[in-house]
Design a protein around this motif. Sequence first.
Motif, PDB file in Angstrom:
ATOM      1  N   HIS A  44       9.525   9.979   1.543  1.00 33.86           N
ATOM      2  CA  HIS A  44       8.225   9.339   1.747  1.00 33.86           C
ATOM      3  C   HIS A  44       7.115   9.919   0.874  1.00 33.86           C
ATOM      4  CE1 HIS A  44       7.433  12.849   4.311  1.00 33.86           C
ATOM      5  NE2 HIS A  44       6.167  12.490   4.351  1.00 33.86           N
ATOM      6  N   ASP A  45       7.166  11.211   0.570  1.00 29.80           N
ATOM      7  CA  ASP A  45       6.111  11.865  -0.216  1.00 29.80           C
ATOM      8  C   ASP A  45       6.534  12.166  -1.648  1.00 29.80           C
ATOM      9  OD1 ASP A  45       3.811  12.001   1.298  1.00 29.80           O
ATOM     10  OD2 ASP A  45       4.260  13.952   2.178  1.00 29.80           O
ATOM     11  N   THR A  92       1.187   7.476  -2.989  1.00 29.94           N
ATOM     12  CA  THR A  92       1.898   6.379  -2.321  1.00 29.94           C
ATOM     13  C   THR A  92       2.381   5.337  -3.330  1.00 29.94           C
ATOM     14  OG1 THR A  92      -0.236   5.304  -1.898  1.00 29.94           O
ATOM     15  CG2 THR A  92       0.652   6.678  -0.148  1.00 29.94           C
ATOM     16  N   ILE A  93       1.538   5.064  -4.324  1.00 29.38           N
ATOM     17  CA  ILE A  93       1.910   4.085  -5.356  1.00 29.38           C
ATOM     18  C   ILE A  93       2.930   4.697  -6.307  1.00 29.38           C
ATOM     19  CG2 ILE A  93       1.030   2.686  -7.266  1.00 29.38           C
ATOM     20  CD1 ILE A  93      -1.668   2.627  -5.755  1.00 29.38           C
ATOM     21  N   VAL A  99       8.542   2.379   2.555  1.00 30.76           N
ATOM     22  CA  VAL A  99       8.003   3.472   3.366  1.00 30.76           C
ATOM     23  C   VAL A  99       7.098   4.369   2.536  1.00 30.76           C
ATOM     24  CG1 VAL A  99       8.617   5.545   4.675  1.00 30.76           C
ATOM     25  CG2 VAL A  99       9.899   3.425   5.020  1.00 30.76           C
ATOM     26  N   ALA A 100       7.492   4.651   1.295  1.00 27.65           N
ATOM     27  CA  ALA A 100       6.652   5.480   0.425  1.00 27.65           C
ATOM     28  C   ALA A 100       5.291   4.826   0.206  1.00 27.65           C
ATOM     29  CB  ALA A 100       7.360   5.708  -0.914  1.00 27.65           C
ATOM     30  N   PHE A 101       5.274   3.515   0.053  1.00 25.36           N
ATOM     31  CA  PHE A 101       4.021   2.797  -0.195  1.00 25.36           C
ATOM     32  C   PHE A 101       3.165   2.688   1.063  1.00 25.36           C
ATOM     33  CE2 PHE A 101       1.469  -1.092  -0.620  1.00 25.36           C
ATOM     34  CZ  PHE A 101       0.872  -0.872  -1.855  1.00 25.36           C
ATOM     35  N   PRO A 128      -2.755   2.910   0.342  1.00 30.52           N
ATOM     36  CA  PRO A 128      -3.600   2.594  -0.804  1.00 30.52           C
ATOM     37  C   PRO A 128      -4.805   1.727  -0.438  1.00 30.52           C
ATOM     38  CG  PRO A 128      -1.292   2.247  -1.359  1.00 30.52           C
ATOM     39  CD  PRO A 128      -1.346   2.461   0.117  1.00 30.52           C
ATOM     40  N   ASP A 129      -5.917   1.979  -1.122  1.00 30.68           N
ATOM     41  CA  ASP A 129      -7.152   1.246  -0.860  1.00 30.68           C
ATOM     42  C   ASP A 129      -6.970  -0.245  -1.133  1.00 30.68           C
ATOM     43  OD1 ASP A 129      -8.429   3.620  -0.250  1.00 30.68           O
ATOM     44  OD2 ASP A 129      -9.069   3.957  -2.319  1.00 30.68           O
TER      45      ASP A 129
END
Length: 422
Positions: free
Chosen positions: A212-213, A242-243, A262-264, A276-277
């Motif tokens: 995930h990270d 995340t991206i 999941v990472a995103f 992410p924004d």
Amino acid sequence: ALGEALRALHGHDSAVIIGILGEEMIVGDLPMSKASATMGELIRRFAALGIERVTISRQITLDELKAFAEKFGQLEKNLAGDALKEAAAQLDSPNLRARRVTLNETPPQEHSDAATVRRMYAEAVSVASMVWESARSDALPDLGSAKTMIDDMAQAVVRNRSALMALTALKEYDNYTFTHMVNVSILTMAQARGLGIDGALLRMFGLAALMHDIGKVKTPTEILNKPDKLTDEEFRIMKRHTIDGAEMLRGTPDIPALAPIVAFEHHLRIDGTGYPDGVSRPSLNLATTLCSIADVYDAMRSQRRYQQAFPSERIIAVLQRNDGTQFDQNLVRRFVQLLGIYPMGNLVELDSGEIAVVLQVHAPDPYRPKVRVLFAADGSRLELPRDVNLWEPSASPGDHRPPSIVTPLNPADYGIDPLSFI
């Protein structure tokens, strides 16, 4: 025709895996019985070159496929004997890998022994460090050892979930990045198992949580390890992980499509906050939600140089805050019932002055688990420890109030290994 077929398959997965098992062809996880009957000659030719698995990533071009076929024919003509059987690696291109499958013949492990579980955990942390370093140096994580490790941990979660979860609380924090990866994976699989998820899907949840990270390998070290609060600009750079992680995992062959999702998503919240924004979701993937709960819980209980570990009650309060706007409260409630306010393996002080280790969480009342009393109120070690269900009335005459937990303790101060008492 092959190009068209691959385009259709790549619409679902970032990589297509074609396996040869005996006289059977397998695409993904599906045996292609009819294809095997009509493509017997091709299967035999693959076997002659020692090819048992071909991985084709989404970025494959027609020129690469043509080059693969041409090289295949050249090797058949020019090589013989053992040289022919070891020729698979010569067929590699940037988006195609041909390999022999190697199997490690190991006897089934029992996961009930404390030493076995500890060894498995230590090996998992070592594998996590290798995955991290491969992602940082090669821009793609090495999944071979990671998948084997996840398989072992998934079996342990099924057979002895509580002991493995207890071990996550007894970790050392010198390698926080890697222990955090492993702990989030274990806690995510434990939650998934509690929801009835098993088999290949359970392993997918575990692998996605482990990764995930992974995007943080691209985050500057001075930001990643900064002991003070990040500036707005530094936080903007941090949020990029995340991206970066999703992009890296999308380009990684053989990885489940769940991993980049999941990472995103793992810092998105159901109320639309997070990052992410500018990204909003009507709902988050279940694996994302379970991973997010595990991520926050493990980060808050981690004793690091610049952060004191939060008591369990404060961690649970953070997970439950905002009346379910950040985390699904049904899943948080299940997590609390699974882990307890005082998780299995915790050393605790009772209001009687006795010292005990938590043996079993009592789901109806997570504040009152089953414990094993190790030290008397005067501090002396009991020769014969006794088990107490803290939710039951006291057995002492005239005293119907059960003992209760006052505070968790550091087992190192008492020179004991709580896991050995479970």
